[in-house]
Structure formats: structure tokens, C-alpha cells
Design an enzyme around this catalytic site. Structure first.
Site, PDB file in Angstrom:
ATOM      1  N   LYS A  21      42.646  44.178  28.420  1.00 49.85           N
ATOM      2  CA  LYS A  21      41.332  44.138  27.772  1.00 49.85           C
ATOM      3  C   LYS A  21      40.515  45.365  28.157  1.00 49.85           C
ATOM      4  O   LYS A  21      39.825  45.959  27.322  1.00 49.85           O
ATOM      5  CB  LYS A  21      40.633  42.840  28.187  1.00 49.85           C
ATOM      6  CG  LYS A  21      39.357  42.519  27.449  1.00 49.85           C
ATOM      7  CD  LYS A  21      39.021  41.034  27.579  1.00 49.85           C
ATOM      8  CE  LYS A  21      38.767  40.597  29.003  1.00 49.85           C
ATOM      9  NZ  LYS A  21      37.380  40.827  29.442  1.00 49.85           N
ATOM     10  N   SER A  22      40.585  45.759  29.415  1.00 50.05           N
ATOM     11  CA  SER A  22      39.812  46.906  29.895  1.00 50.05           C
ATOM     12  C   SER A  22      40.220  48.190  29.182  1.00 50.05           C
ATOM     13  O   SER A  22      39.370  48.987  28.772  1.00 50.05           O
ATOM     14  CB  SER A  22      40.003  47.078  31.403  1.00 50.05           C
ATOM     15  OG  SER A  22      39.551  45.951  32.106  1.00 50.05           O
ATOM     16  N   ASP A 304      38.135  40.571  39.924  1.00 49.11           N
ATOM     17  CA  ASP A 304      38.665  39.604  38.961  1.00 49.11           C
ATOM     18  C   ASP A 304      39.834  38.794  39.517  1.00 49.11           C
ATOM     19  O   ASP A 304      40.199  37.757  38.953  1.00 49.11           O
ATOM     20  CB  ASP A 304      39.106  40.313  37.678  1.00 49.11           C
ATOM     21  CG  ASP A 304      37.930  40.741  36.812  1.00 49.11           C
ATOM     22  OD1 ASP A 304      36.811  40.227  37.031  1.00 49.11           O
ATOM     23  OD2 ASP A 304      38.125  41.581  35.910  1.00 49.11           O
ATOM     24  N   ARG A 335      31.458  32.747  40.421  1.00 50.61           N
ATOM     25  CA  ARG A 335      32.867  32.438  40.667  1.00 50.61           C
ATOM     26  C   ARG A 335      33.156  31.981  42.084  1.00 50.61           C
ATOM     27  O   ARG A 335      34.108  31.229  42.299  1.00 50.61           O
ATOM     28  CB  ARG A 335      33.752  33.633  40.280  1.00 50.61           C
ATOM     29  CG  ARG A 335      33.889  33.775  38.777  1.00 50.61           C
ATOM     30  CD  ARG A 335      34.796  34.902  38.370  1.00 50.61           C
ATOM     31  NE  ARG A 335      34.958  34.909  36.918  1.00 50.61           N
ATOM     32  CZ  ARG A 335      35.343  35.967  36.217  1.00 50.61           C
ATOM     33  NH1 ARG A 335      35.618  37.103  36.832  1.00 50.61           N
ATOM     34  NH2 ARG A 335      35.464  35.889  34.906  1.00 50.61           N
TER      35      ARG A 335
END
Length: 426
Positions: A21-22, A304, A335
């Protein structure tokens, strides 16, 4: 609301890892700033990538979708085609495109959904104030309206909030008439994401000097050229399968560039430190069933990975400490709080600190009902540890994986996962 009930099963087999995605966000934006047509292949149309496509269309870019591909007719002279740019829940879309919009000198409004509305943008607000660019916001939250023209020059930017601000400026500043410098005033976290940005800029013909990570020198009046590119596999997603393979019967992860600049590639080294048997081959990584042991993990450059590492640590021998994790509190969810809450519900022993987690491993977890906190990485991390539960694991809000990995549950099944799915309400 979608629910998934997972019957504890050890997974095995081969899985093709979805594209990064990055990398895709960056390729999309660079292609959009060129004056020709660029073709991007191996695209996964996650919600975040769809958000960037729609936002770029609002700025006059023509994008045609194919089968896992995009054809982008760039526009080196962006304009406000639609005065409202909706970023859904994509922080990358929002933070990457604000500086580009600010080069146009026209009024434009950015909106979003969920936690994105509250995610900090102070770095940009400080720039707007110093350059006398008009902006209006709701107590620092979205919607954000801007009207003014970004100027070349010297920028002072904090590096410990998000590297996305640096990336956003790196896209925009080469387009301005004068040269610019970005000075990083604190330690730059997630350096690898800036590396990916500079690498992608280079592929599209734009040069940035930033080898020190303390300052970035950007020449003005640069031109983006059209380039075709294929998106490599995503190391932040392979992490889930590597953990499931270690806890299961072994998994081979395909479609990876083992020389990738992605910072989350460090997952391989972290897992090896924990005792996981991993072998890197050309374009794939093989993981074998392994007994794992707790370690100290500094996640300042790979935030992440925290949810899935916490999940693995909860069933590893001994104690794991995850440190330098304060930024996890301003992601799609808090998170640190989310993964602590949900793992402890199913029998883990996780202690939440201000910027760290201490996890005392157990042989097994008990299973039961958990929630995703509407956060894709929380949902997938919980699924990753389901094979160590003694009873079924029921995840509320399982549809959130669409944000980054729409095919996650399908891939989970393909490796032998036993799941039931149902929806309640809309």
C-alpha cells in the site's frame, strides 16, 4: 457489522502477498504529477488506495482502473476539479495531498471518516501560519479548508509525529519555482517510509538529497516524467502470515522483493530473534513451525508491526517488551490500548505502559469474543494467534480488513483456516 468465528486450526500452504500500500500510494501520486500516461500493475484496490485514486481525480487527474492495474494520465498542472477532497479513513491520502493542494492557490476542503478526523495535522498548521496560508478547521480536526499558495524556502518539521508530513512536502516542493530545504527538528521515525518516497521520486525523474535524515534539499522547477511500474509485495502484510506459519504448519509467502526498502522487512529479523525458522529465497519467504521466545523489540521504525508482534509474544515463552511505541496511540485506533484489551480478553497477559507493552507469554489462549476496534491491523493480528486458542475466536467488526487487505479472509481460508462469517445490521 461483520463477525468472523475462527475455529482454531494450524495453517499451511502458499499465499501471494498483496502489493504494498505504501509503495502504491507513492506511485499513484508521482504518476499523477507527470505530463504523460503511466501504467501501474499489481494493484490491490483496498479502501485506502481507492481513497487516493478518488482524491487525485478531484485534482484533475484521469485514472482508469483495469484488472489489478491502473492507467494514469498525469496532469503536471493540477487544478481543483472538485472543491471537496474526501479521504475516507486514509491518513496517507490526507497527509500526502494537503501540500500538493496548497500549491494550487485555490480554496479546497479535505474531509474524512472515523479516527482520521482526529489524527494530528499540526505540522501543516504551523507551516500555514508561517506562510500566511488561510486555513480553517474544527478545533484542529477535519474538515480542513485551505486557500493560499505554498512557497519554496526553508521548512522546520518534527520527525517524531509521522513521516507522512515529510513525504507530503517532498511531493510538492519540487514543483515550486525556488529551491527548498526541510530541516527535521527531532529524531525522524519511520525513516524507511521516507526512503520509499525518495526512491519513487527518483524513478519519476525527481531528485531529493536527504542522506542525513536531518535535512532534505529539494531543487525547484523539477518535472515528473511518466513511468510504468509494478507494485512489490507488502511486508507489513506478510508479517501476519509469517506468524501464522510459525504457529501453524509452515507457510510460503510469495510475491516479495527481499531487497525491498520497506522498513517492515525487519519483521524477518525480529522473528528470527524470537526463534522463528525463516528462509528468504528469490521473491518468497518460507517459514516453518517454530517455538518462540520473548525479546525486547524497538518499534520506532516499524510501528505497524506492533499488533501482530504483540499477538505472537502473547504465546511465546518468557517475556517480551515492545518499546518506543507511543505513536501507536494515534493510528486507526489507539493500538496499544486496543491490542492489550483484546488479547487480555482471551487469556493473554499484556501490560500497557505509556509508550510500551510488556507481555508475559502463555502456552495457549482461551478464545472467545473480541472486537477489531474498526482497525484492520488489530483484526488480522487477532486472527494470526487464533490457532493457539482452545476455543473458537469470534472477531466483531471483521470487515475492517478491507482498508488494506480486502482478500485477507479468503487467503486465510485458502491456507486451511476454518471460519464462519455473518453480518448484523447494515
Amino acid at each position: 457489522m461483520k463477525y468472523v468465528s475462527i475455529n482454531p486450526t494450524k495453517l499451511e500452504g502458499q499465499v501471494k502477498i498483496p502489493p504494498s500500500k505504501s509503495v502504491c500510494h507513492r506511485a499513484l501520486i508521482c504518476a499523477s504529477l507527470s505530463s504523460g500516461v503511466s501504467n501501474i500493475t499489481n494493484v490491490d484496490f483496498s479502501e485506502d488506495i481507492e481513497a487516493t485514486c478518488e482524491a487525485l481525480k478531484s485534482l484533475g487527474v484521469i485514472i482508469e482502473k483495469g484488472n489489478n492495474s491502473l492507467s494514469i494520465k498525469g496532469n503536471s498542472n493540477l487544478y481543483v476539479k472538485k472543491p471537496n477532497v474526501h479521504c475516507f479513513q486514509s491518513g496517507s491520502t490526507l497527509r500526502f495531498l494537503i501540500p500538493l493542494a496548497a500549491t494550487l492557490g485555490e480554496e479546497i476542503t479535505f474531509t474524512g471518516e472515523g479516527k482520521l478526523v482526529e489524527r494530528p495535522l499540526n505540522v501543516y498548521y504551523d507551516i500555514f501560519k508561517s506562510q500566511k496560508i488561510y486555513y480553517k478547521t474544527e478545533s484542529g480536526k477535519l474538515p480542513l479548508t485551505i486557500n493560499g499558495k505554498l512557497k519554496s524556502g526553508d521548512y522546520r518539521v518534527r520527525g517524531d509525529v509521522s513521516s507522512q508530513f515529510v513525504t507530503g512536502l517532498l511531493f510538492a516542493l519540487p514543483l515550486l519555482s525556488g529551491d527548498s530545504k526541510i530541516e527535521i527538528t527531532t529524531e525522524l521515525e519511520s525513516k524507511s517510509y521516507v526512503d520509499i518516497t525518495i526512491d519513487m521520486l527518483g524513478k519519476f525523474g525527481v531528485c531529493v538529497d536527504g542522506s542525513s535524515y536531518r535535512e532534505f534539499i529539494i531543487k525547484g522547477n523539477q518535472t515528473y516524467k511518466e513511468v510504468d511500474c509494478n507494485i512489490e509485495g507488502d511486508f507489513s502484510q506478510v508479517a501476519f502470515w509469517l506468524v501464522m506459519g510459525a504457529l501453524g504448519k509452515g507457510i510460503t509467502c510469495m510475491g516479495l522483493d527481499t531487497d525491498s526498502l520497506q522498513g517492515d522487512r525487519i519483521i524477518v529479523h525480529i522473528l528470527k530473534d524470537m526463534g522463528v525458522e525463516i528462509e528468504e529465497k528469490e521473491n518468497c519467504i518460507e517459514v516453518n513451525p517454530s517455538k518462540t521466545t520473548g525479546v525486547v523489540i524497538d518499534v520506532s521504525q516499524c510501528p505497524d508491526l506492533v499488533p501482530v508482534l504483540a499477538a505472537l509474544a502473547s504465546v511465546s515463552h518468557g517475556t517480551t517488551e515492545i518499546i518506543n511505541a507511543a505513536r501507536l496511540r494515534i493510528k486507526e485506533s489507539d493500538r496499544l490500548k486496543a491490542i492489550t484489551s483484546e488479547l487480555n480478553k482471551i487469556g493473554a497477559e499484556v501490560i500497557e505502559k505509556e509508550d510500551s507493552l510488556i507481555i508475559h507469554g502463555k502456552e495457549n489462549l482461551k478464545g472467545g469474543n473480541v472486537t477489531s476496534w474498526k482497525d484492520h491491523r488489530i483484526a488480522m493480528a487477532l486472527a494470526a494467534v487464533s490457532s493457539k486458542c482452545t476455543e473458537p475466536l469470534v472477531i466483531e467488526g471483521a470487515e475492517c480488513v478491507k482498508k488494506s487487505y480486502p482478500g485477507f479472509w479468503e487467503d486465510f481460508r485458502s491456507l486451511g483456516g476454518e471460519i464462519d462469517e455473518w453480518s448484523v445490521g447494515k
